[in-house]
Write an enzyme that holds these catalytic residues in place. Structure first.
Site, mmCIF file in Angstrom:
data_model
loop_
_atom_site.group_PDB
_atom_site.id
_atom_site.type_symbol
_atom_site.label_atom_id
_atom_site.label_comp_id
_atom_site.label_asym_id
_atom_site.label_seq_id
_atom_site.Cartn_x
_atom_site.Cartn_y
_atom_site.Cartn_z
ATOM 1 C CB THR A 183 47.554 47.587 -6.589
ATOM 2 O OG1 THR A 183 47.062 47.487 -7.921
ATOM 3 C CG2 THR A 183 47.504 46.073 -6.134
ATOM 4 C CE LYS B 12 46.361 44.715 -9.688
ATOM 5 N NZ LYS B 12 46.620 44.900 -11.087
HETATM 6 P P1 NAD Z 1 53.999 55.516 -9.769
HETATM 7 O O1 NAD Z 1 55.103 55.435 -8.580
HETATM 8 O O2 NAD Z 1 54.492 55.909 -11.535
HETATM 9 O O3 NAD Z 1 52.993 56.571 -9.342
HETATM 10 C C1 NAD Z 1 52.589 56.817 -8.106
HETATM 11 C C2 NAD Z 1 52.631 58.306 -7.801
HETATM 12 O O4 NAD Z 1 52.101 58.875 -6.398
HETATM 13 C C3 NAD Z 1 53.943 59.061 -7.960
HETATM 14 O O5 NAD Z 1 54.127 60.096 -9.059
HETATM 15 C C4 NAD Z 1 54.325 59.456 -6.632
HETATM 16 O O6 NAD Z 1 55.135 60.747 -6.641
HETATM 17 C C5 NAD Z 1 53.113 59.842 -6.168
HETATM 18 N N1 NAD Z 1 52.667 59.972 -4.650
HETATM 19 C C6 NAD Z 1 53.416 59.214 -3.780
HETATM 20 N N2 NAD Z 1 52.834 59.761 -2.543
HETATM 21 C C7 NAD Z 1 52.092 60.874 -2.768
HETATM 22 C C8 NAD Z 1 51.557 61.586 -1.688
HETATM 23 N N3 NAD Z 1 51.603 61.536 -0.565
HETATM 24 N N4 NAD Z 1 50.622 62.430 -2.326
HETATM 25 C C9 NAD Z 1 50.542 62.767 -3.764
HETATM 26 N N5 NAD Z 1 51.177 61.974 -4.612
HETATM 27 C C10 NAD Z 1 51.999 60.911 -4.005
HETATM 28 O O7 NAD Z 1 53.024 54.099 -9.684
HETATM 29 P P2 NAD Z 1 52.150 53.805 -10.815
HETATM 30 O O8 NAD Z 1 52.832 52.621 -11.756
HETATM 31 O O9 NAD Z 1 51.111 54.698 -11.632
HETATM 32 O O10 NAD Z 1 51.212 52.961 -10.165
HETATM 33 C C11 NAD Z 1 50.109 53.511 -9.310
HETATM 34 C C12 NAD Z 1 49.401 52.232 -8.621
HETATM 35 O O11 NAD Z 1 48.594 51.266 -9.835
HETATM 36 C C13 NAD Z 1 50.042 51.320 -7.960
HETATM 37 O O12 NAD Z 1 49.375 50.812 -6.628
HETATM 38 C C14 NAD Z 1 50.314 50.069 -8.691
HETATM 39 O O13 NAD Z 1 50.397 48.873 -7.943
HETATM 40 C C15 NAD Z 1 49.042 50.011 -9.578
HETATM 41 N N6 NAD Z 1 48.972 49.538 -10.837
HETATM 42 C C16 NAD Z 1 50.199 49.620 -11.679
HETATM 43 C C17 NAD Z 1 50.463 49.154 -12.919
HETATM 44 C C18 NAD Z 1 51.623 49.315 -13.800
HETATM 45 O O14 NAD Z 1 51.597 48.713 -14.771
HETATM 46 N N7 NAD Z 1 52.326 50.515 -13.710
HETATM 47 C C19 NAD Z 1 49.242 48.494 -13.337
HETATM 48 C C20 NAD Z 1 48.069 47.964 -12.520
HETATM 49 C C21 NAD Z 1 48.248 48.815 -11.286
#
Ligand code: NAD
Length: 290
Positions: A87, A162
């Protein structure tokens, strides 16, 4: 398919695991998180992206997406699909897609709803922006990771859908919670309030499916001490994206702005961080007008 997966956090790890379980060959990279079982670990984003038919990103925000895109686009093979499921702001989604297309790739933004539970169960909803060709290539993967995918139009339209959805969700949750707190003070039982509203013109997803009052309506985070669920700080993130988008196209969104301001106060100045976004109800319960 040969798939690269970059960003294996709360959402990315179970999504990648579902692709492996369906028989795809997945190579992953994350700066911190380990690869789930069955995902082959690469030592950089570029290494995870090279030679793949599809590269999926699931990253925290638009700046990180831009950074990762600059690294992986030159490494991807011509005709491959860059599928971003994070997102992020609409502008980042559109800029990254146009860079990918200029480099001879297909591109789609496909943010999800359904949370960690949906990612694990493979029941996410994808809202996708991009060409018909990009959507068609992603469709079999959406089927594995989700239960529904809507093609919303050109690049960026998935993110637009979204943030509009979540702006409605945030504002609706607030008014549902303030109505319960008002009903309490008027001496109206919460169960009666639910029975009326859930079958009247005030019904909504926040009332009917995710009721913020404990012990009322279906099971929800309210019944689990307001543990997320969907955390208040993630709601704040999406509301901020809605206001960034509204500013960029000069759209008047007064309730979206008010919801953003209230979740900002709740998360940054009060005790909302780490609670479900429905914990607005105990917040209102304790307050008076002044
Ligand atoms: P998260 O922080 O758990 O995961 C993101 C991952 O990206 C982390 O493991 C981090 O280490 C990695 N990362 C950061 N920079 C990086 C790079 N340069 N190279 C490789 N990896 C890198 O977040 P999440 O909860 O998994 O959410 C991910 C996306 O999904 C977000 O944009 C969030 O808004 C969206 N989202 C989350 C949810 C939810 O309930 N958690 C629901 C819908 C959408």
């Amino acid at each position: 398919m040969k798939i690269g997966f970059i960003g294996l956090g709360n959402m990315g790890a179970p999504m990648a695991a579902n692709l492996v379980a369906a028989g795809h060959e997945v190579t992953g990279f994350d700066v911190v998180a380990p690869c789930p079982n069955g995902v082959v670990a690469a030592d950089s984003g570029a290494a995870a992206a090279a030679g793949q038919e599809v590269v999926i990103t699931m990253l925290p925000n638009g700046d990180i997406l831009r950074h990762v895109a600059a690294e992986i686009i030159p490494a991807m093979q011509a005709g491959a699909l860059f599928l971003d499921c994070s997102t992020v702001d609409v502008d980042s989604a559109r800029d990254v897609a146009s860079d990918a297309i200029a480099a001879g790739l297909l591109a789609a933004d496909a943010p999800v709803s359904g949370g960690i539970g949906g990612a694990t169960a493979g029941t996410l909803t994808f809202m996708a922006g991009g060409s018909d060709e990009a959507f068609a290539k992603a469709a079999p993967l959406f089927e594995i990771m989700g239960q529904k995918a809507v093609h919303c139009g050109p690049s960026g339209n998935g993110q637009a859908a979204k943030i509009c959805n979540n702006m409605i969700l945030g504002a609706t949750m607030i008014v549902t919670c303030e109505a319960f707190a008002l009903a309490d003070k008027l001496g109206l039982e919460r169960q009666k309030m639910f029975d009326v509203v859930s079958t009247s013109s005030g019904y909504s997803w926040t009332m009917n499916a995710y009721c913020p009052a404990p012990g009322v309506g279906p099971q929800s985070p309210a019944d689990n001490d307001y543990k997320p669920g969907f955390a208040s700080e993630l709601m704040l993130k999406d509301l901020r994206l809605s206001q960034q988008a509204a500013l960029s196209v000069d759209a008047d969104t007064p309730l979206g702005a008010a919801a953003t301001s209230l979740y900002k106060t709740f998360v940054e100045d009060e005790d909302g961080k780490g609670t479900d976004f429905s914990a607005m109800l105990p917040r209102f319960e304790k307050r008076s007008r002044s």
